[in-house]
Write a protein that holds these residues in place. Structure first.
Motif, PDB file in Angstrom:
ATOM      1  N   ASP A  45       0.857  -1.180   0.000  1.00 50.50           N
ATOM      2  CA  ASP A  45       0.000   0.000   0.000  1.00 50.50           C
ATOM      3  C   ASP A  45       0.887   1.222   0.000  1.00 50.50           C
ATOM      4  O   ASP A  45       2.004   1.207   0.492  1.00 50.50           O
ATOM      5  CB  ASP A  45      -0.893   0.015   1.233  1.00 50.50           C
ATOM      6  CG  ASP A  45      -1.853  -1.159   1.216  1.00 50.50           C
ATOM      7  OD1 ASP A  45      -2.363  -1.452   0.124  1.00 50.50           O
ATOM      8  OD2 ASP A  45      -2.042  -1.786   2.276  1.00 50.50           O
ATOM      9  N   THR A  79      -2.363  -6.378  -9.674  1.00 45.28           N
ATOM     10  CA  THR A  79      -2.963  -5.058  -9.850  1.00 45.28           C
ATOM     11  C   THR A  79      -1.914  -4.013  -9.527  1.00 45.28           C
ATOM     12  O   THR A  79      -1.270  -4.080  -8.488  1.00 45.28           O
ATOM     13  CB  THR A  79      -4.157  -4.890  -8.892  1.00 45.28           C
ATOM     14  OG1 THR A  79      -4.997  -6.029  -9.041  1.00 45.28           O
ATOM     15  CG2 THR A  79      -4.943  -3.658  -9.224  1.00 45.28           C
ATOM     16  N   GLY A  90      -4.078   0.418  -9.238  1.00 47.44           N
ATOM     17  CA  GLY A  90      -5.531   0.300  -9.337  1.00 47.44           C
ATOM     18  C   GLY A  90      -6.046  -0.371 -10.596  1.00 47.44           C
ATOM     19  O   GLY A  90      -7.247  -0.471 -10.803  1.00 47.44           O
ATOM     20  N   HIS A  91      -5.139  -0.839 -11.468  1.00 41.90           N
ATOM     21  CA  HIS A  91      -5.593  -1.511 -12.687  1.00 41.90           C
ATOM     22  C   HIS A  91      -4.974  -2.889 -12.797  1.00 41.90           C
ATOM     23  O   HIS A  91      -3.824  -3.095 -12.419  1.00 41.90           O
ATOM     24  CB  HIS A  91      -5.218  -0.692 -13.924  1.00 41.90           C
ATOM     25  CG  HIS A  91      -5.890   0.636 -13.988  1.00 41.90           C
ATOM     26  ND1 HIS A  91      -7.195   0.792 -14.336  1.00 41.90           N
ATOM     27  CD2 HIS A  91      -5.410   1.878 -13.722  1.00 41.90           C
ATOM     28  CE1 HIS A  91      -7.518   2.074 -14.292  1.00 41.90           C
ATOM     29  NE2 HIS A  91      -6.444   2.754 -13.917  1.00 41.90           N
TER      30      HIS A  91
END
Lengths: 239, 319
Positions: free
Chosen positions: B25, B62, B65-66
């Motif tokens: 994160d 990912t 975010g994709h």
């Protein structure tokens, strides 16, 4: 598809940076010049561009164009720049088409340098403008097909020598051998060979005839090889 | 920022990566992630999958975010990637190259000029921006490659062995630059050099033979090994005698002993728990009337941990 002009521009400027381009231009002009002189400047010779454009040019291009296309993809694989290229927001088809148009534009520049032949011919007799134009249309189409074949083999290997040799062989087979076999045989074989032969599709252009079936033949086979090249590029990444 | 689930890539029978999972994160403890492993561990393979260069055999990932497989173009717009050895086009000038790359990111003319100016300053390209890339040294080319990766101000920056082949000065400069970049971007850095990762990174993932062996901040990883830290003691006395005496101390686990040529015994004491037992050892030696010439804590470094787990991995594999 918006990245194609960017890639084409880079490809074209790279062609002019590389010494190979100048060597290719020189070889091309020397060989075609020799054919032009030996054919037209003999006593009783015809003041026409038909021989040089119609008969010799496709043969010269078989050897010249693979030298221009051999590095297009192979060099990217060998140096690893394919990795930076394919991780930019660019898709596989854009890469192949960008390189194709770059090589085609370079080839058109090469063709433009042969404009001197019709000019010389016109000094000695009336120039058949229609025939000259149809020869140029034919040469553009033949050249595009040769370039597409070259890009296809270049996208198969990181070794430029392999790429250039494979292109030579395939183009030589479909330009000379298939045509020769077609002339020797009768019946169905002859018809099939004539349809496959690049020369027999080109001949009409050198007679001043732009036949749509031949245009379609060249454009569709060019697209086919470009499509194969895109698929090969995709396949290499999936391994 | 980067989520990887059960990623597997098989080339032939042995190479590739197997069931790699981790989750990073943004800004949890900082933004430089070290991806550490010996040569051939699968670092480059993992990075190639995350940068959408190669698809994985199975698993999902990912980035920013994709999904890297289904939304590859969106991912590629948000990442910057410097492959190992910074491949570039040698015939182009650095400025030309950067302009070309900025065009691929669909920047307008003014944006391109601004972006090239920004990265030129950031990566100190000023002196050689107008020279052909083929004439540049390895370190300069590395900086051009890094400048290229920064052009579109990416959210995530992937650097594959960014300091390999550089001289010590260039290494120091590059590390300084990476530290700066970590303030603004998430930097995912692969390396086989331990102290580089230890110095730079806020989060470390250790990979060997295509598998993730450890995942955590350098401090966490160090803590995991401090439980099994060792005490080295050299005592003048019989080997068996000293050993059984030391083993009597509470909190002492296994003790290995060896005799030094000059009659001293060298003990390697493993402590259970994290308490310091040096005082007890000293008291014992003093009570017995022995002499003590060395008593030291063997500090567990990330290096020990790295060597230990990669060696275990090798044993498991039966190599």
């Amino acid at each position: 598809m918006r990245n194609i002009p960017t890639l084409t521009h880079r490809e074209l400027s790279t062609q002019f940076y590389s010494p190979i381009a100048y060597i290719v231009i020189t070889i091309f002009l020397v060989i075609s010049g020799i054919f032009f002189i030996s054919d037209n400047f003999t006593s009783g010779g015809e003041a026409s561009v038909r021989d040089i454009f119609g008969n010799y040019m496709p043969l010269i291009l078989v050897f010249i164009l693979p030298m221009l296309t051999m590095r297009l993809m192979s060099e990217e694989y060998r140096s690893g720049t394919i990795e930076t290229l394919m991780t930019a927001p660019v898709n596989d088809a854009e890469v192949i088409l960008g390189k194709f148009f770059g090589a085609v534009l370079f080839y058109f520049v090469l063709l433009a340098s042969t404009l001197v032949y019709p000019i010389v011919v016109s000094l000695y007799g009336p120039l058949d403008v229609g025939l000259t134009l149809s020869c140029y249309v034919g040469l553009m189409l033949v050249g595009s097909l040769y370039i597409a074949v070259g890009i296809f083999f270049s996208s198969c290997t990181r070794n430029q020598v392999i790429a250039v040799l494979c292109s030579f062989v395939l183009l030589a087979v479909f330009t000379f051998l298939v045509h020769y076999i077609g002339q020797q045989q009768e019946g169905v074989v002859r018809v099939v060979m004539q349809h496959l032969s690049i020369i027999s599709h080109f001949q009409d252009f050198s007679r001043g005839l732009v036949d749509i079936t031949h245009v379609v033949f060249f454009l569709s086979s060019t697209c086919l090889f470009l499509f194969f090249a895109v698929k090969i590029l995709e396949f290499r990444r999936w391994r | 920022m980067i989520q990887v689930n059960n990623l597997t890539k098989r080339y032939g029978p042995s190479r590739g990566i197997e069931d790699v999972s981790f989750n990073i994160d943004r800004g949890e403890t900082g933004n430089i992630i070290g991806f550490l492993g010996p040569n051939g561990a699968g670092k480059s393979t993992t990075i190639r999958i995350l940068t959408c260069y190669q698809p994985a055999t199975s698993g999902t990932a990912t980035v920013a975010g994709h999904n890297v497989f289904t939304e590859s173009l969106q991912v590629r717009r948000k990442i910057g990637y410097l492959p190992e050895n910074a491949p570039l086009y040698p015939e182009m000038r650095a400025r030309e190259y950067l302009d070309f790359r900025a065009k691929l990111h669909r920047m307008s003319r003014n944006d391109r000029i601004a972006a090239v100016g920004r990265v030129t300053e950031k990566c100190w390209l000023g002196d050689f921006i107008d020279r052909p890339i083929g004439q540049l040294s390895k370190g300069m080319r590395q900086r051009v490659g890094l400048a290229d990766a920064l052009l579109h101000d990416p959210e995530v920056l992937f650097l594959d062995e960014p300091t390999i082949g550089l001289d010590p000065n260039q290494i120091r400069e590059t590390r300084k630059l990476i530290r700066e970049l970590g303030q603004r971007h998430v930097v995912f850095l692969s390396s086989h050099i331990l102290h580089e990762v230890e110095q730079l990174c806020t989060h470390t993932i250790i990979i060997a033979n295509g598998r993730v062996l450890a995942d955590g901040s350098p401090a966490e990883l160090r803590e995991r090994i401090s439980g099994s830290s060792r005490l080295i003691a050299e005592i003048k006395g019989g080997v068996d005698e000293t050993r059984s005496a030391v083993q009597g101390i509470s909190g002492v686990g296994a003790v290995e002993s060896g005799e030094e040529p000059d009659g001293w015994s060298r003990l390697s004491i493993e402590a259970n728990g994290t308490g310091d037992i040096r005082e007890e050892v000293f008291r014992l030696v003093a009570d017995k009337g022995w002499a003590l010439r060395e008593l030291r804590h063997e500090v567990a470094s990330l290096e020990d941990f790295f060597i230990k787990i990669t060696a275990e991995q090798r044993q498991d594999a039966g190599v």
